[in-house]
Design a protein around this motif. Structure first.
Motif, mmCIF file in Angstrom:
data_model
loop_
_atom_site.group_PDB
_atom_site.id
_atom_site.type_symbol
_atom_site.label_atom_id
_atom_site.label_comp_id
_atom_site.label_asym_id
_atom_site.label_seq_id
_atom_site.Cartn_x
_atom_site.Cartn_y
_atom_site.Cartn_z
ATOM 1 N N PHE A 22 -3.565 -3.710 -21.039
ATOM 2 C CA PHE A 22 -4.763 -3.517 -19.684
ATOM 3 C C PHE A 22 -5.460 -2.260 -20.057
ATOM 4 C CE2 PHE A 22 -0.974 -5.890 -18.067
ATOM 5 C CZ PHE A 22 -1.311 -7.141 -17.740
ATOM 6 N N ARG A 24 -4.289 0.193 -20.766
ATOM 7 C CA ARG A 24 -3.552 1.712 -19.684
ATOM 8 C C ARG A 24 -2.722 2.681 -20.444
ATOM 9 N NH1 ARG A 24 -3.652 1.121 -13.873
ATOM 10 N NH2 ARG A 24 -5.189 -0.369 -13.441
ATOM 11 N N MET A 27 -0.348 4.704 -16.754
ATOM 12 C CA MET A 27 -1.499 4.794 -15.267
ATOM 13 C C MET A 27 -2.542 4.945 -15.435
ATOM 14 S SD MET A 27 -0.461 8.012 -12.464
ATOM 15 C CE MET A 27 -2.256 7.583 -11.585
ATOM 16 N N GLY A 30 -7.688 1.647 -18.224
ATOM 17 C CA GLY A 30 -7.791 0.515 -16.923
ATOM 18 C C GLY A 30 -9.714 0.105 -16.730
ATOM 19 N N ARG A 31 -9.946 -0.599 -16.495
ATOM 20 C CA ARG A 31 -11.138 -1.778 -16.738
ATOM 21 C C ARG A 31 -12.523 -1.321 -15.385
ATOM 22 N NH1 ARG A 31 -9.614 -5.888 -20.622
ATOM 23 N NH2 ARG A 31 -7.514 -6.092 -18.923
ATOM 24 N N PHE A 32 -12.238 -0.289 -14.836
ATOM 25 C CA PHE A 32 -12.954 0.146 -12.730
ATOM 26 C C PHE A 32 -15.075 -0.223 -12.970
ATOM 27 C CE2 PHE A 32 -9.079 1.551 -13.462
ATOM 28 C CZ PHE A 32 -8.230 1.192 -12.027
ATOM 29 N N ARG A 292 -7.724 16.580 -9.813
ATOM 30 C CA ARG A 292 -6.506 15.372 -9.628
ATOM 31 C C ARG A 292 -7.121 14.312 -9.854
ATOM 32 N NH1 ARG A 292 -6.844 13.178 -4.685
ATOM 33 N NH2 ARG A 292 -9.011 14.109 -3.545
ATOM 34 N N PRO A 293 -5.606 12.988 -9.802
ATOM 35 C CA PRO A 293 -5.935 11.701 -10.871
ATOM 36 C C PRO A 293 -7.487 11.018 -9.704
ATOM 37 C CG PRO A 293 -4.030 11.645 -11.153
ATOM 38 C CD PRO A 293 -4.473 12.895 -10.198
ATOM 39 N N GLY A 294 -8.243 9.755 -10.345
ATOM 40 C CA GLY A 294 -9.351 9.299 -9.402
ATOM 41 C C GLY A 294 -9.788 7.987 -10.323
ATOM 42 N N VAL A 295 -10.740 7.735 -9.889
ATOM 43 C CA VAL A 295 -11.183 6.318 -10.617
ATOM 44 C C VAL A 295 -13.023 6.511 -10.693
ATOM 45 C CG1 VAL A 295 -11.885 4.017 -11.012
ATOM 46 C CG2 VAL A 295 -9.813 5.256 -10.291
ATOM 47 N N LEU A 296 -13.390 7.247 -12.066
ATOM 48 C CA LEU A 296 -15.287 7.225 -12.080
ATOM 49 C C LEU A 296 -14.677 7.044 -13.586
ATOM 50 C CD1 LEU A 296 -17.657 8.072 -11.135
ATOM 51 C CD2 LEU A 296 -16.934 10.895 -12.720
ATOM 52 N N ARG A 300 -9.245 4.839 -14.974
ATOM 53 C CA ARG A 300 -9.124 5.946 -13.879
ATOM 54 C C ARG A 300 -8.497 7.389 -14.815
ATOM 55 N NH1 ARG A 300 -5.385 4.279 -9.717
ATOM 56 N NH2 ARG A 300 -4.798 2.627 -11.495
ATOM 57 N N LEU A 303 -9.837 13.860 -12.352
ATOM 58 C CA LEU A 303 -11.851 13.941 -11.341
ATOM 59 C C LEU A 303 -11.393 15.191 -11.562
ATOM 60 C CD1 LEU A 303 -12.329 10.824 -10.885
ATOM 61 C CD2 LEU A 303 -12.405 11.583 -12.946
ATOM 62 N N MET B 60 -22.896 3.891 -8.984
ATOM 63 C CA MET B 60 -23.180 3.139 -10.219
ATOM 64 C C MET B 60 -23.670 2.422 -10.597
ATOM 65 S SD MET B 60 -20.090 4.851 -12.156
ATOM 66 C CE MET B 60 -19.145 4.009 -10.701
ATOM 67 N N ASN B 106 -13.062 5.175 -6.039
ATOM 68 C CA ASN B 106 -12.498 6.752 -5.816
ATOM 69 C C ASN B 106 -11.790 7.105 -4.687
ATOM 70 O OD1 ASN B 106 -11.296 8.372 -7.530
ATOM 71 N ND2 ASN B 106 -12.587 9.662 -6.394
ATOM 72 N N TYR B 109 -8.556 5.332 -3.264
ATOM 73 C CA TYR B 109 -7.716 5.996 -3.745
ATOM 74 C C TYR B 109 -7.305 6.990 -3.539
ATOM 75 C CZ TYR B 109 -5.114 6.895 -8.516
ATOM 76 O OH TYR B 109 -4.056 6.996 -8.830
ATOM 77 N N ASP B 132 -16.427 -1.794 -8.518
ATOM 78 C CA ASP B 132 -15.863 -1.332 -8.655
ATOM 79 C C ASP B 132 -14.672 -1.360 -9.892
ATOM 80 O OD1 ASP B 132 -15.090 0.983 -7.764
ATOM 81 O OD2 ASP B 132 -15.627 2.409 -9.418
ATOM 82 N N LEU B 133 -14.109 -2.772 -8.300
ATOM 83 C CA LEU B 133 -12.700 -3.214 -8.779
ATOM 84 C C LEU B 133 -12.703 -4.641 -9.190
ATOM 85 C CD1 LEU B 133 -11.288 -2.064 -5.933
ATOM 86 C CD2 LEU B 133 -10.329 -1.313 -8.701
ATOM 87 N N PRO B 134 -12.999 -5.203 -10.267
ATOM 88 C CA PRO B 134 -13.054 -6.710 -10.909
ATOM 89 C C PRO B 134 -11.842 -7.187 -10.492
ATOM 90 C CG PRO B 134 -13.179 -5.224 -12.670
ATOM 91 C CD PRO B 134 -13.104 -4.162 -11.655
ATOM 92 N N GLU B 137 -8.342 -6.182 -12.006
ATOM 93 C CA GLU B 137 -7.618 -4.880 -11.631
ATOM 94 C C GLU B 137 -7.266 -5.354 -10.100
ATOM 95 O OE1 GLU B 137 -6.981 -2.150 -12.666
ATOM 96 O OE2 GLU B 137 -8.870 -2.162 -14.379
#
Lengths: 411, 276
Positions: A22, A24, A27, A30-32, A292-296, A300, A303, B60, B106, B109, B132-134, B137
């Motif tokens: 996946f 990863r 954790m 990923g593919r956000f 701290r962890p995040g998604v951008l 993940r 950030l 984005m 984000n 999250y 951004d959540l395909p 995920e």
């Protein structure tokens, strides 16, 4: 009795088998990404798998590495620097001697060969310091593909020589006016372009970040750095190095040096983030130390962000490190405690920049100056038979105007 | 199983045999008070479904209009918590108009997925669109959201081919949002023939209603979409209207609300005359 929960993770058999299917690393990763990009991301993954299995791809890479990039880059023992600190033996991995002046071309060459295999006809990239933009524009000139580079307005102002270089190479440089007008915003804008031109366009991401498979393929293309160091150090000293040091923005030069050594438990590994005015001031680019962890941007990772999950501005003298995130594999290695992540401030980097210029006749880029700043802290404390390898991932020609300004010198 | 507000609304549109109007505004744009006023008055102006943008610093997939709208809201202190509060306030006066929160992962999250789902449900949110959540995920938010009783609305795009569509539709509920162009919000618009063909393709794969968005700015465009799809989504044009009433220092004129509602009325008239 054995405690079931340990505070530090247990050592693993290998730190080199990530990511999972996946994308990863633990954790992280990923593919956000937006649905528009998802089919293409899956296509890139498939094409990369096929390329890796094709000996012709490896041959092509080998040819361009040798004849165009100029690899292997030397592993240079720095005698005056070593003497100056009076401790460990310091070796510099001279990736600043690559064609285009940094490690960035290692990755761009791999990705453009992949883009060609996929039949893509247009290349886009983001750039901070301009090194990745220059390297991308270079390979686009070489393979005759149109190239658009997104660059924040702030970075355009502080990296003028590279902007001119990219234009000479035939690339279109698009100034990005949104957000903080630095690397993060350039990446947003490149993603917007990609979504719009997804059929024709390949996005050459410059660091070990972004959606899977980018962190992996960039790491693989950069790992030539560490692979060369292994045999070069064996030739020079007959053994493995003891300590590796590299600067980290997104973390591609560091991952390239570190990855081949991750399973050598005797090798200590340090990643040096940009401390800006100091991590305690809040004005820095140290995502692992201060985030701290995040998604951008498709993954993940750690950030710089506020309590509401809004992305904070990064601050660094170095445009190449001025990014509020870091590659997901670094985030994982940080949590696994395999790599130690530290930071160096703008001021320390400026001192290191001048020191290397005077002592070794090598003007480093501001990015690896951060790595050298950390070397200057540990080298004096280590025995004389201790072997440090620092990745000198870029040369400083691009930075002389900005440095002159910081030092109050009018050119 | 009880039906959701979204399902009820699309069923009602179907029996009235007209296309719906989905309006997007950003929560807290230009500020909390005006945003609440606008939100409350959207249904009477003709909005059938409301998409409420959760502001994010780095949108984005969005064009300049929605980026600017996000930043206006953030500059005035908007947070995800306040977005949920806005929905709570809205629900005091409207228990029927579906509200869908739309944005990036984000902030959710960071809030914490279980806490967010609990608070969103309690506030009266009906569905989520997270750009951004395909499907790859889905474990992150989609599956937990469905379990919490919220619809998870997925985007399908021109690059989603027949082979991939079942993956995209698998955990989609409420409706499907067809992004009519490969691109970002508020830029160019798709040709009607392409949209019609795409909606037909989607309908072969799903019984869910299909709403179409990206690039719809005028009543005529909305009408053309409402002819072939179950609803037209308008966002950038509305937030641009709001933005036109905000000065350089970020101070908003109350006219922003009236003027935006005037555009909503035009668009609503457009979708209502589309199939006559």
């Amino acid at each position: 009795m054995i405690a079931l929960t340990a505070s530090a993770p247990a050592p693993r058999n290998t730190y080199r088998n990530g990511p999972d299917e996946f994308g990863r690393f633990g954790m992280f990763g990923g593919r956000f990404v937006a649905e528009t990009l998802m089919p293409l991301i899956l296509e890139v993954e498939k094409a990369y798998k096929a390329a890796k299995a094709d000996p012709k791809f490896a041959e092509e890479m080998e040819y361009y590495r040798k004849h165009y990039i100029g690899r292997p880059s030397p592993l240079y023992f720095a005698p005056r620097l070593t003497e100056h600190f009076g401790g460990a033996k310091i070796y510099l991995k001279r990736d600043e001697l690559n064609h285009t002046g940094s490690h960035k071309i290692n990755n761009c060459m791999g990705q453009i060969l992949l883009a060609k295999r996929m039949g893509k006809t247009r290349i886009i990239a983001e750039t901070g310091a301009g090194q990745h933009g220059v390297a991308t524009a270079t390979v686009c000139a070489l393979f005759n593909l149109p190239c658009t580079v997104y660059m924040g307005e702030t970075d355009i102002a502080r990296q003028q020589p590279n902007v001119f270089r990219m234009k000479l190479l035939g690339a279109e440089v698009v100034p990005v006016k949104s957000g903080t007008r630095t690397l993060k915003d350039a990446m947003n804008e490149a993603l917007r372009d990609w979504v719009t031109n997804v059929e024709s366009t390949f996005y050459i991401i410059g660091t070990v970040a972004g959606p899977h498979p980018y962190p992996t393929l960039v790491r693989d293309f950069q790992s030539i750095i560490g692979e060369e160091v292994r045999w070069q150090m064996a030739e020079a000293e007959g053994r493995l190095p003891d300590t590796l040091v590299a600067c980290i923005g997104g973390g591609s030069n560091a991952m390239g040096l570190f990855h081949p050594f991750l399973d050598d438990q005797s090798v200590e590994v340090y990643g040096v983030e940009a401390g800006g005015d100091g991590v305690e001031t809040g004005r820095h680019a140290a995502s692992l130390t201060g985030g701290r962890p995040g998604v951008l941007h498709g993954n993940r990772t750690y950030l710089l962000q506020n309590e509401d999950g809004q992305i904070n501005d990064a601050h660094s003298i170095s445009a190449g490190l001025d990014y509020p995130g870091i590659g997901p594999e670094h985030a994982w290695l940080h949590d696994m405690k395999r790599v130690k992540y530290v930071s160096a401030t703008d001021k320390e980097a400026l001192e290191a920049f001048q020191l290397l210029s005077k002592l070794e006749g090598i003007i480093p880029a501001l990015e690896p100056s951060h790595a050298l700043a950390y070397v200057s802290k540990i080298a004096p404390t280590l025995p004389k038979d201790h072997l440090i390898v620092m990745n000198l991932c870029g040369r400083g020609d691009k930075d002389i105007f900005a440095v002159a300004q910081h030092l109050g010198v009018k050119l | 199983m009880t039906t959701t507000r979204i399902e009820r609304r699309f069923a009602a549109l179907k029996s009235a045999s007209r296309g719906g109007l989905v309006t997007f505004i950003t929560a807290g744009d230009p500020n909390y008070e005006l945003s609440l006023d606008l939100l409350r008055r959207l249904p009477e102006a003709g909005a059938d479904v409301i998409e409420l943008g959760m502001p994010f610093t780095d949108p984005m997939a969005d064009g300049p209009a929605i980026q600017a709208s996000s930043l206006r809201a953030l500059r005035n202190g908007m947070t995800l918590k306040k977005t949920l509060q806005l929905v709570t306030e809205f629900r005091k006066g409207d228990t029927e108009t579906p509200i869908i929160l739309m944005g990036y992962y984000n902030p959710i999250y960071s809030y914490g997925v279980p806490a967010f789902l609990k608070d969103a449900k309690a506030a009266g949110v009906d569905g989520l669109i997270v750009v951004d959540l395909p499907p790859e995920e889905d474990e992150e938010l989609c599956i937990p959201a469905l379990r919490a009783g919220l619809n998870f609305i997925r985007l399908a795009t021109p690059t989603t081919d027949d082979k991939r569509l079942p993956t995209v539709l698998r955990n989609t509920s409420g409706f499907v949002y067809y992004v009519s162009i490969a691109g970002i919000t508020g830029t160019r618009s798709a040709a009607n023939a392409d949209v019609s063909a795409a909606v037909g393709r989607l309908k072969r794969h799903t019984d869910l209603p299909v709403a179409v968005g990206f690039g719809i700015k005028t009543a005529d465009q909305a009408a053309a979409i409402a002819k072939v799809a179950d609803a037209a989504v308008v966002g950038s044009a509305l937030v641009s209207r709001i933005g036109a009433h905000v000065d350089e220092r970020g101070t908003a004129s109350p006219k922003a609300v009236e003027d935006t509602l005037a555009l909503v009325r035009e668009l609503a008239a457009g979708v209502r005359r589309a199939r006559q």
